[in-house]
Write an enzyme that holds these catalytic residues in place. Structure first.
Site, PDB file in Angstrom:
ATOM      1  N   LYS A 100       0.141   4.315  -0.451  1.00  0.00           N
ATOM      2  CA  LYS A 100      -0.499   5.693   0.024  1.00  0.00           C
ATOM      3  C   LYS A 100       0.053   6.713  -0.792  1.00  0.00           C
ATOM      4  O   LYS A 100      -0.043   6.412  -2.097  1.00  0.00           O
ATOM      5  CB  LYS A 100       0.028   5.601   1.394  1.00  0.00           C
ATOM      6  CG  LYS A 100      -0.203   4.580   2.238  1.00  0.00           C
ATOM      7  CD  LYS A 100      -0.024   4.718   3.728  1.00  0.00           C
ATOM      8  CE  LYS A 100      -0.115   3.324   4.516  1.00  0.00           C
ATOM      9  NZ  LYS A 100      -0.414   3.664   5.955  1.00  0.00           N
TER      10      LYS A 100
ATOM     11  N   SER B  40       3.084  -1.892  10.496  1.00  0.00           N
ATOM     12  CA  SER B  40       4.647  -2.317  10.389  1.00  0.00           C
ATOM     13  C   SER B  40       5.191  -3.474  10.230  1.00  0.00           C
ATOM     14  O   SER B  40       5.997  -4.074  10.802  1.00  0.00           O
ATOM     15  CB  SER B  40       5.204  -1.489  11.931  1.00  0.00           C
ATOM     16  OG  SER B  40       4.492  -0.313  12.121  1.00  0.00           O
TER      17      SER B  40
ATOM     18  N   GLY C 261       2.309   2.428  10.585  1.00  0.00           N
ATOM     19  CA  GLY C 261       3.199   3.466  10.461  1.00  0.00           C
ATOM     20  C   GLY C 261       3.911   3.906  11.907  1.00  0.00           C
ATOM     21  O   GLY C 261       4.743   5.117  11.805  1.00  0.00           O
TER      22      GLY C 261
ATOM     23  N   GLU D 153      -6.834   4.926   7.418  1.00  0.00           N
ATOM     24  CA  GLU D 153      -6.807   6.279   7.073  1.00  0.00           C
ATOM     25  C   GLU D 153      -7.941   7.149   6.242  1.00  0.00           C
ATOM     26  O   GLU D 153      -8.414   8.179   6.371  1.00  0.00           O
ATOM     27  CB  GLU D 153      -5.454   6.506   6.287  1.00  0.00           C
ATOM     28  CG  GLU D 153      -4.306   6.364   7.012  1.00  0.00           C
ATOM     29  CD  GLU D 153      -3.171   5.860   6.345  1.00  0.00           C
ATOM     30  OE1 GLU D 153      -2.702   5.772   5.142  1.00  0.00           O
ATOM     31  OE2 GLU D 153      -2.062   5.300   7.212  1.00  0.00           O
TER      32      GLU D 153
ATOM     33  N   HIS E 278      -9.444   1.597   4.307  1.00  0.00           N
ATOM     34  CA  HIS E 278      -8.317   1.668   5.285  1.00  0.00           C
ATOM     35  C   HIS E 278      -8.540   2.569   6.189  1.00  0.00           C
ATOM     36  O   HIS E 278      -9.406   3.480   6.377  1.00  0.00           O
ATOM     37  CB  HIS E 278      -7.278   2.189   4.016  1.00  0.00           C
ATOM     38  CG  HIS E 278      -5.760   2.427   4.987  1.00  0.00           C
ATOM     39  ND1 HIS E 278      -5.416   3.107   5.647  1.00  0.00           N
ATOM     40  CD2 HIS E 278      -5.227   1.320   5.006  1.00  0.00           C
ATOM     41  CE1 HIS E 278      -4.166   2.818   6.085  1.00  0.00           C
ATOM     42  NE2 HIS E 278      -3.764   1.703   5.684  1.00  0.00           N
TER      43      HIS E 278
ATOM     44  N   ASN F  44       0.727  -1.442   0.145  1.00  0.00           N
ATOM     45  CA  ASN F  44      -0.108  -0.190  -0.047  1.00  0.00           C
ATOM     46  C   ASN F  44       0.905   1.291  -0.011  1.00  0.00           C
ATOM     47  O   ASN F  44       1.410   1.688   1.123  1.00  0.00           O
ATOM     48  CB  ASN F  44      -1.020   0.019   1.212  1.00  0.00           C
ATOM     49  CG  ASN F  44      -1.748   1.146   1.414  1.00  0.00           C
ATOM     50  OD1 ASN F  44      -2.023   1.879   0.403  1.00  0.00           O
ATOM     51  ND2 ASN F  44      -2.380   1.435   2.574  1.00  0.00           N
TER      52      ASN F  44
ATOM     53  N   GLU G  21      -5.759  -4.501  10.373  1.00  0.00           N
ATOM     54  CA  GLU G  21      -4.793  -3.547  10.736  1.00  0.00           C
ATOM     55  C   GLU G  21      -5.287  -2.791  11.986  1.00  0.00           C
ATOM     56  O   GLU G  21      -5.879  -1.757  11.936  1.00  0.00           O
ATOM     57  CB  GLU G  21      -4.552  -2.456   9.468  1.00  0.00           C
ATOM     58  CG  GLU G  21      -4.404  -3.319   8.097  1.00  0.00           C
ATOM     59  CD  GLU G  21      -3.765  -2.276   7.396  1.00  0.00           C
ATOM     60  OE1 GLU G  21      -2.511  -2.416   6.874  1.00  0.00           O
ATOM     61  OE2 GLU G  21      -4.430  -1.293   7.065  1.00  0.00           O
TER      62      GLU G  21
HETATM   63  P1  PGA Z   1       2.755   0.439   7.377  1.00  0.00           P
HETATM   64  O1  PGA Z   1       1.256   0.575   6.976  1.00  0.00           O
HETATM   65  O2  PGA Z   1       3.100  -0.972   7.071  1.00  0.00           O
HETATM   66  O3  PGA Z   1       3.531   1.548   7.212  1.00  0.00           O
HETATM   67  O4  PGA Z   1       2.584   0.211   9.104  1.00  0.00           O
HETATM   68  C1  PGA Z   1       0.370  -0.346   6.635  1.00  0.00           C
HETATM   69  C2  PGA Z   1      -1.095   0.112   6.090  1.00  0.00           C
HETATM   70  O5  PGA Z   1      -1.366   1.220   6.404  1.00  0.00           O
HETATM   71  O6  PGA Z   1      -1.653  -0.441   5.400  1.00  0.00           O
END
Ligand code: PGA
Length: 256
Positions: A11, A215, A175, A99, A97, A9, A169
């Site tokens: 983003k 992460s 992140g 976000e 997601h 992903n 998630e």
């Molecule tokens: P990350 O993001 O691996 O940077 O923690 C995962 C995601 O938001 O899908």
């Protein structure tokens, strides 16, 4: 046996030129890893044509969009439809997601409409769910996951459910570098599978692939994937460099 599925992903990172450069390095080193692991990459919308062009000789890597409209077409400024994605040969779409939920106000009802819209166009949704730290600490983990799943999948047929990948998630792990422990993730995944079994059947729930996200990287991927209910990953930070994403896919493939 559920084949692991690792999805990048990106983003709001990697424009068309960077996408082309990433994929030329990436596909050159991918070897036969897609025999063991399904690999999906979700670039920003504007980078999708560059990604498709760069992959022309390697259809083993699937392209995903990071979002899609629940509408067919018309006066919806800034939105992108499922049909537009189909025209670009997109195969998957990330829906719900965290976000999108927190920054853009997507509710379970909107996510449900997007899942249905994606299935009408035969796109494979990557349906994201997960709790915040506050919810986990407040003992609401199961309640939150259960309503996200139940409301998100409302009215989705068994046939369509078979084409959906679920991504668990935990918001506090996205992140942040703070990965859920393999036990914490396994516990949540087993719960997610039990909710799906309750809505459909145990037989169907056993077939659904549930990715972990938050992460995930080469150093923790194999351990997470060794858990019985963890079938892949949705990867942000560790997917932005070809080598780090390849290292993760190799670690997962080796652990199979
Ligand atoms: P990350 O993001 O691996 O940077 O923690 C995962 C995601 O938001 O899908």
């Amino acid at each position: 046996m559920r084949k692991p599925i690792i999805a990048a992903n990106w983003k709001m990172n990697l424009g068309p030129k960077e996408t082309e450069a990433f994929l030329s390095t990436f596909t050159g080193k991918l070897d036969n890893l897609t025999d063991q692991v399904d690999v999906v990459i979700a670039p920003p919308f504007v980078s999708i044509p560059a990604a498709i062009a760069a992959l022309s000789s390697n259809s083993d890597v699937a392209i995903a969009a990071q979002n899609v409209s629940e509408q067919d077409n018309g006066a919806f400024t800034g939105e992108v439809s499922t049909m537009m994605l189909k025209e670009l040969f997109v195969r998957y779409v990330i829906i719900g997601h965290s976000e999108r939920r927190t920054l853009y106000g997507e509710t379970n009802a909107v996510i449900n409409a997007k899942l249905k819209q994606a299935r009408v166009a035969n796109l494979k949704p990557i349906f994201c769910i997960g709790e915040t730290l506050e919810e986990r600490d407040g003992g609401q983990l199961e309640e939150v996951l259960s309503s996200q799943i139940t409301e998100g999948l409302e009215g989705i047929s068994e046939k369509d459910m078979k084409e959906i990948v679920v991504a668990y998630e935990p918001v506090w792990a996205i992140g942040t570098g703070r990965v859920a422990s393999a036990e914490q993730a396994q516990e949540a995944h087993a719960f997610v599978r039990s909710v799906i079994a309750g809505l459909y059947s145990s037989e169907l729930a056993e077939k659904i692939r549930i990715q972990y996200g938050g992460s995930m990287k080469a150093a923790n991927g194999a351990e997470l994937l060794s858990q019985p209910d963890i079938d892949g990953g949705l990867v942000g930070g560790a997917s932005l460099e070809p080598q780090s994403f390849l290292d993760l896919i190799s670690a997962v493939a080796e652990s199979e």
